[in-house]
Write a protein that holds these residues in place. Structure first.
Motif, PDB file in Angstrom:
ATOM      1  N   TRP A   1       0.855  -1.182   0.000  1.00  0.00           N
ATOM      2  CA  TRP A   1       0.000   0.000   0.000  1.00  0.00           C
ATOM      3  C   TRP A   1       0.891   1.232   0.000  1.00  0.00           C
ATOM      4  CZ3 TRP A   1      -5.213  -0.117  -0.443  1.00  0.00           C
ATOM      5  CH2 TRP A   1      -5.837  -1.336  -0.234  1.00  0.00           C
ATOM      6  N   TRP A  73      -4.783   6.184  -0.929  1.00  0.00           N
ATOM      7  CA  TRP A  73      -4.057   4.925  -0.793  1.00  0.00           C
ATOM      8  C   TRP A  73      -4.279   4.036  -2.013  1.00  0.00           C
ATOM      9  CZ3 TRP A  73      -0.372   3.802   2.584  1.00  0.00           C
ATOM     10  CH2 TRP A  73      -0.283   4.580   3.740  1.00  0.00           C
ATOM     11  N   HIS A  75      -3.085   0.028  -3.534  1.00  0.00           N
ATOM     12  CA  HIS A  75      -2.471  -1.278  -3.317  1.00  0.00           C
ATOM     13  C   HIS A  75      -1.747  -1.637  -4.613  1.00  0.00           C
ATOM     14  CE1 HIS A  75      -2.635  -5.780  -3.170  1.00  0.00           C
ATOM     15  NE2 HIS A  75      -2.292  -5.551  -1.924  1.00  0.00           N
ATOM     16  N   ASP A  91      -4.491  -1.734  -7.185  1.00  0.00           N
ATOM     17  CA  ASP A  91      -5.804  -1.832  -6.556  1.00  0.00           C
ATOM     18  C   ASP A  91      -6.533  -3.105  -6.973  1.00  0.00           C
ATOM     19  OD1 ASP A  91      -5.282   0.521  -5.212  1.00  0.00           O
ATOM     20  OD2 ASP A  91      -6.193   1.761  -6.758  1.00  0.00           O
ATOM     21  N   HIS A 148      -5.644 -10.048  -1.179  1.00  0.00           N
ATOM     22  CA  HIS A 148      -4.841  -9.107  -0.385  1.00  0.00           C
ATOM     23  C   HIS A 148      -5.429  -7.706  -0.487  1.00  0.00           C
ATOM     24  CE1 HIS A 148      -1.153 -11.286   0.925  1.00  0.00           C
ATOM     25  NE2 HIS A 148      -1.527 -12.119  -0.030  1.00  0.00           N
ATOM     26  N   TYR A 149      -5.781  -7.301  -1.702  1.00  0.00           N
ATOM     27  CA  TYR A 149      -6.356  -5.968  -1.913  1.00  0.00           C
ATOM     28  C   TYR A 149      -7.676  -5.813  -1.159  1.00  0.00           C
ATOM     29  CZ  TYR A 149      -8.964  -2.214  -4.077  1.00  0.00           C
ATOM     30  OH  TYR A 149      -9.732  -1.099  -4.268  1.00  0.00           O
ATOM     31  N   SER A 153      -8.732  -3.084   1.881  1.00  0.00           N
ATOM     32  CA  SER A 153      -9.390  -1.918   1.288  1.00  0.00           C
ATOM     33  C   SER A 153     -10.630  -1.446   2.033  1.00  0.00           C
ATOM     34  CB  SER A 153      -9.781  -2.226  -0.166  1.00  0.00           C
ATOM     35  OG  SER A 153     -10.798  -3.214  -0.184  1.00  0.00           O
TER      36      SER A 153
END
Length: 168
Positions: A1, A73, A75, A91, A148-149, A153
């Motif tokens: 991130w 932010w 990713h 993202d 993971h995103y 998020s």
């Protein structure tokens, strides 16, 4: 991130998130290693690798810097599978892939450290925040990248995953 305050205005026009790059000016002039961030020249953001075997033939997966807004932010994930591909996700979405003559390995210097937020050559300082840096010894799958995103998020509703496969 990462959250960029601005895309830098230094002479080198680089903003490095993470990298391990080595440059030796003694013959033969050799660059090798990897870095992720805004590239030299400033127009692109992505991942760059070089195995040092051919001096200047970098392998890149990137997007135009204007597609990544500052002040929010993002990713970002880069994946590399030797001999197969170099991929860039932003993202949770695959935004670029390079499969052309990808190196089987990337040279790794024991004389240089992995750095976060700057180049190993004392420029390319990132102006912003970096969080949750992870480095794996394998290429993550698209499902793993997406999981993971979504986990980071604050997505609305429950995120159900079974071993990185989104199921609901």
């Amino acid at each position: 991130w990462f959250n960029a305050n601005q895309w830098g205005s230094t002479d080198y026009s680089m903003d490095i998130l993470v990298g391990k790059w080595s440059r030796y000016s003694l013959p033969p002039d050799t660059d090798f290693g990897y870095y992720m961030g805004r590239f030299f020249g400033g127009a692109s953001f992505g991942i760059l690798i070089n195995n040092g075997a051919d001096g200047t033939n970098n392998k890149i997966a990137s997007v135009a810097i204007g597609t990544i807004p500052t002040g929010v932010w993002h990713h970002t994930v880069a994946t590399f599978r030797g001999g197969d591909f170099l991929r860039l996700y932003i993202d949770g979405v695959l935004v670029n892939e390079n499969t052309t003559a990808i190196y089987s390995t990337v040279a790794d210097s024991t004389a240089d450290n992995l750095l976060i937020g700057q180049s190993t050559e004392n420029y390319g300082y990132f102006d912003g925040k970096i969080d949750e840096v992870r480095i794996y010894n394998r290429a993550l799958s698209a499902d793993e990248v997406r999981a993971h995103y979504l986990r980071g998020s604050n997505a609305n509703g429950a995120i159900l995953a079974d071993k990185f496969r989104i199921i609901g």
